[in-house]
Design a protein around this motif. Structure first.
Motif, PDB file in Angstrom:
ATOM      1  N   CYS A   1       4.052  -1.100   3.711  1.00 48.31           N
ATOM      2  CA  CYS A   1       3.287   0.147   3.586  1.00 48.31           C
ATOM      3  C   CYS A   1       4.284   1.282   3.410  1.00 48.31           C
ATOM      4  O   CYS A   1       5.216   1.412   4.217  1.00 48.31           O
TER       5      CYS A   1
ATOM      6  N   TYR B   1      -2.896   7.785   5.635  1.00 50.62           N
ATOM      7  CA  TYR B   1      -2.627   7.019   6.858  1.00 50.62           C
ATOM      8  C   TYR B   1      -3.411   7.602   8.043  1.00 50.62           C
ATOM      9  O   TYR B   1      -3.906   6.877   8.886  1.00 50.62           O
TER      10      TYR B   1
ATOM     11  N   SER C   1       4.986   5.528   2.754  1.00 57.26           N
ATOM     12  CA  SER C   1       4.409   6.876   2.792  1.00 57.26           C
ATOM     13  C   SER C   1       5.374   7.865   2.153  1.00 57.26           C
ATOM     14  O   SER C   1       6.591   7.731   2.283  1.00 57.26           O
TER      15      SER C   1
ATOM     16  N   ILE D   1       5.724   1.785   8.852  1.00 58.86           N
ATOM     17  CA  ILE D   1       5.650   2.423   7.525  1.00 58.86           C
ATOM     18  C   ILE D   1       7.066   2.754   7.037  1.00 58.86           C
ATOM     19  O   ILE D   1       7.896   3.227   7.817  1.00 58.86           O
TER      20      ILE D   1
ATOM     21  N   PHE E   1       0.864  -1.182   0.000  1.00 61.19           N
ATOM     22  CA  PHE E   1       0.000   0.000   0.000  1.00 61.19           C
ATOM     23  C   PHE E   1       0.899   1.230   0.000  1.00 61.19           C
ATOM     24  O   PHE E   1       1.864   1.286   0.767  1.00 61.19           O
TER      25      PHE E   1
ATOM     26  N   GLN F   1       2.689  -2.845  11.499  1.00 56.91           N
ATOM     27  CA  GLN F   1       3.463  -2.446  10.321  1.00 56.91           C
ATOM     28  C   GLN F   1       4.247  -1.182  10.620  1.00 56.91           C
ATOM     29  O   GLN F   1       3.670  -0.178  11.047  1.00 56.91           O
TER      30      GLN F   1
ATOM     31  N   MET G   1      -4.644  -3.954   7.866  1.00 61.46           N
ATOM     32  CA  MET G   1      -3.429  -3.617   7.097  1.00 61.46           C
ATOM     33  C   MET G   1      -2.269  -4.544   7.468  1.00 61.46           C
ATOM     34  O   MET G   1      -1.237  -4.547   6.803  1.00 61.46           O
TER      35      MET G   1
END
Ligand code: MLC
Ligand code: AMP
Length: 506
Positions: free
Chosen positions: A284, A266, A286, A307, A259, A305, A278
């Motif tokens: 993940c 987020y 960002s 990020i 993602f 997770q 998730m």
């Protein structure tokens, strides 16, 4: 900082920006449609799946239509539409035909669209909104305006995938410093180098499946999400927009593994009771705006997770990333990606970058290029940086006046110039107010003519035909006079919480 050609972002073989001599993105995609035509590539709403072989055939057909309409290599095609199968096919067709894609935000209003059209002089425009089509025709009646399904007669495709690495592939408009948006010209080689670096750094494999909820008219969704997926031979679930439940459903239904989001996404995901879903993902990521360390921690506590925050920009595609294997440091953007050289120059230190991913220059703007590039080829990002104790890059500020709201850049000067056209406003200043949801909440401080009252609604209504809604001030404060120094320069740092701070407390 030397490129991380060896190290946590690239533990394997030497980094090769040409992807093994392929030279262009479309040739790299060709490897997948030639070798694994049956592999699912893109999933859309309504159970529509496009396999690699189908993408080849559909983009060939679309390229035939555009060629039949008279487009020749090097022609620009403005593309401004919500994510859909037709949009992706048209985009792939343009790159395959050697037509230069000019993505445009669907939120742009008439003046913003007109500037792009006048500057890039596209031969065709692919839009999903008739009004946008009319604005384009109003500007230049010779432009062929088409819906994303390209309703044209079928025609034989020209020879495809022949663009050379240095040929322009995409012109991404950005204001960069101040003034009117300029087009950053990215070559086929630039686009390929960046996704090849991401493939290595993020261990992107054909087994991966991305939930792609970002728009395809900016670098994050397009240059990272879509291009990276096709380069890795992976797949993506393409959503028409961002909505948390649609993301959770896509993860479950398609067994997604990746993602990508801007911090606002987020922020909205952690507000959902389903955010724990998730945890099924492999990664993940960002970017596009600073990810607050608290949001990083909160997301980790709810999902398990961590990020991976990364850093990039329209002119360079991606520059740095936290490692997939190795320590991820909240509040940092990690280490240089393979092939990217990063240095800090001046005081305060500006981030300067060089690499095969970095664009060659702005479209028809020699003076802007002279300012943006150093003699040794390093590009000045306009971001300020420092290294932390482990050598991770921290973005500490911006040398240029730029606000980022929900992942979109907003230049205060552009908003101020639009507000200055209001007959009741004598002067104004636009600043950002820290916002957990938006990052910078666009905030206007106005000085009105004596006896005139100007509400936030009035300001937004006034701007509605002039600027994209995400540039409109969310907060509007009327004050008696703007704070200025002895030289008359506006002191924006004294504008806070709706009032003018004393010089000492600011
Ligand atoms: C929408 N609105 C915004 C906004 N987006 N306001 C401020 N900032 C934004 N970014 C407005 C709408 O016009 C609407 O106004 C109101 O907010 C509510 O809309 P919404 O339905 O909540 O918004 P939504 O459609 O959900 O959009 C929010 C969002 C979107 C966060 C999903 O902004 C988005 O997709 N952002 C991603 C941007 C992105 O892709 N950036 C990458 C740039 S590339 P009203 O007045 O009608 O109520 C780059 C390089 C790199 O930076 O490193 O990646
Ligand atoms: P754009 O011109 O839309 O491509 O935006 C690029 C700008 O977004 C960069 O110059 C940075 O200022 C900002 N940016 C991108 N990623 C990050 C990040 N992870 N943290 C902070 N700022 C970022």
């Amino acid at each position: 900082m030397q490129p991380a050609d060896k190290g946590p972002l690239n533990p394997g073989t030497e980094f090769d920006p040409t992807g093994g001599g392929l030279g262009s993105l479309v040739r790299s995609w060709g490897v997948h449609w030639n070798t694994t035509p049956e592999r699912p590539c893109l999933f859309f709403a309504g159970d529509r799946t496009i396999r690699y072989g189908e993408l080849e055939a559909a983009s060939r057909r679309a390229a035939g239509r555009l060629h039949g309409a008279g487009l020749v290599p090097g022609d620009r095609v403005l593309i401004s539409a919500a994510s859909s199968a037709e949009l992706v096919i048209a985009h792939v067709a343009c790159l395959r035909g050697g037509w230069v894609v000019v993505p445009a935000n669907t939120a742009y209003r008439q003046a913003e669209v007109a500037h792009l059209v006048a500057d890039a002089r596209p031969r065709a425009a692919i839009v999903d909104d008739p009004q946008r089509g009319r604005w384009i025709r109003d500007q230049d009646n010779s432009i062929r305006v088409l819906s994303p399904d390209l309703p044209l007669a079928d025609a034989p495709a020209p020879e495809l995938d022949t663009a050379s690495p240095m040929d322009p592939a995409l012109i991404g408009y950005t204001s960069g410093t101040t003034g009117q948006p300029k087009g950053a010209v990215l070559s086929h080689a630039n686009l390929l180098a960046s996704v090849e670096a991401l493939r290595l750094a993020w261990r992107w494999t054909p087994m991966d499946r991305l939930v792609l909820a970002l728009p395809l008219f900016h670098m994050h969704g397009l240059g990272v999400g879509l291009h990276g997926t096709l380069h890795a031979g992976a797949s993506a679930v393409v959503l028409p927009g961002f909505e948390p439940n649609a993301v959770f459903e896509a993860i479950a239904e398609h067994e997604a593994s990746l993602f990508f989001g801007v911090p606002t996404l987020y922020h909205r995901l952690v507000e959902s009771t389903r955010v724990g879903e998730m945890n099924r993902l492999r990664l993940c990521v960002s970017g596009s705006a600073p990810l607050p360390a608290e949001l990083h921690t909160r997301f980790e506590s709810l999902t398990g997770q961590q990020i991976v925050e990364r850093y990039g920009m329209t002119e360079t595609v991606m520059l740095a990333s936290n490692p997939v294997d190795g320590e991820r440091r909240p509040g940092t953007v990690g280490l240089p990606l393979p092939g990217v050289e990063i240095r800090l120059a001046g005081d305060p230190a500006e981030i300067e970058v060089r690499g095969a991913n970095v664009f060659g220059g702005y479209w028809e703007r020699p003076e802007a290029n002279a300012e943006a590039f150093r003699e040794d080829g390093f590009f000045r990002t306009g971001d300020l940086g420092r290294l932390d104790d482990a050598g991770y890059l921290v973005i500490s500020g911006r040398a240029r006046e730029l606000l980022i709201s929900g992942g979109y850049n907003v230049y205060p000067r552009e908003v101020e110039e639009a507000l200055a056209e209001h007959a009741g406003i004598t002067e104004c200043a636009v600043v950002g107010t820290p916002s957990a949801e938006w990052g910078d909440a666009i905030t206007a401080y106005l000085v009105a003519l004596p006896g005139v009252e100007i509400s936030a609604e009035e300001v937004r209504a006034f701007l509605s035909q002039r600027l994209a809604p995400y540039k409109h001030p969310r907060l509007v404060h009327c004050i008696e006079a703007l704070p200025r120094n002895a030289l008359g320069k506006v002191q924006k740092h004294r504008l806070e919480a709706g009032r003018v701070l004393d010089e000492e407390s600011a």
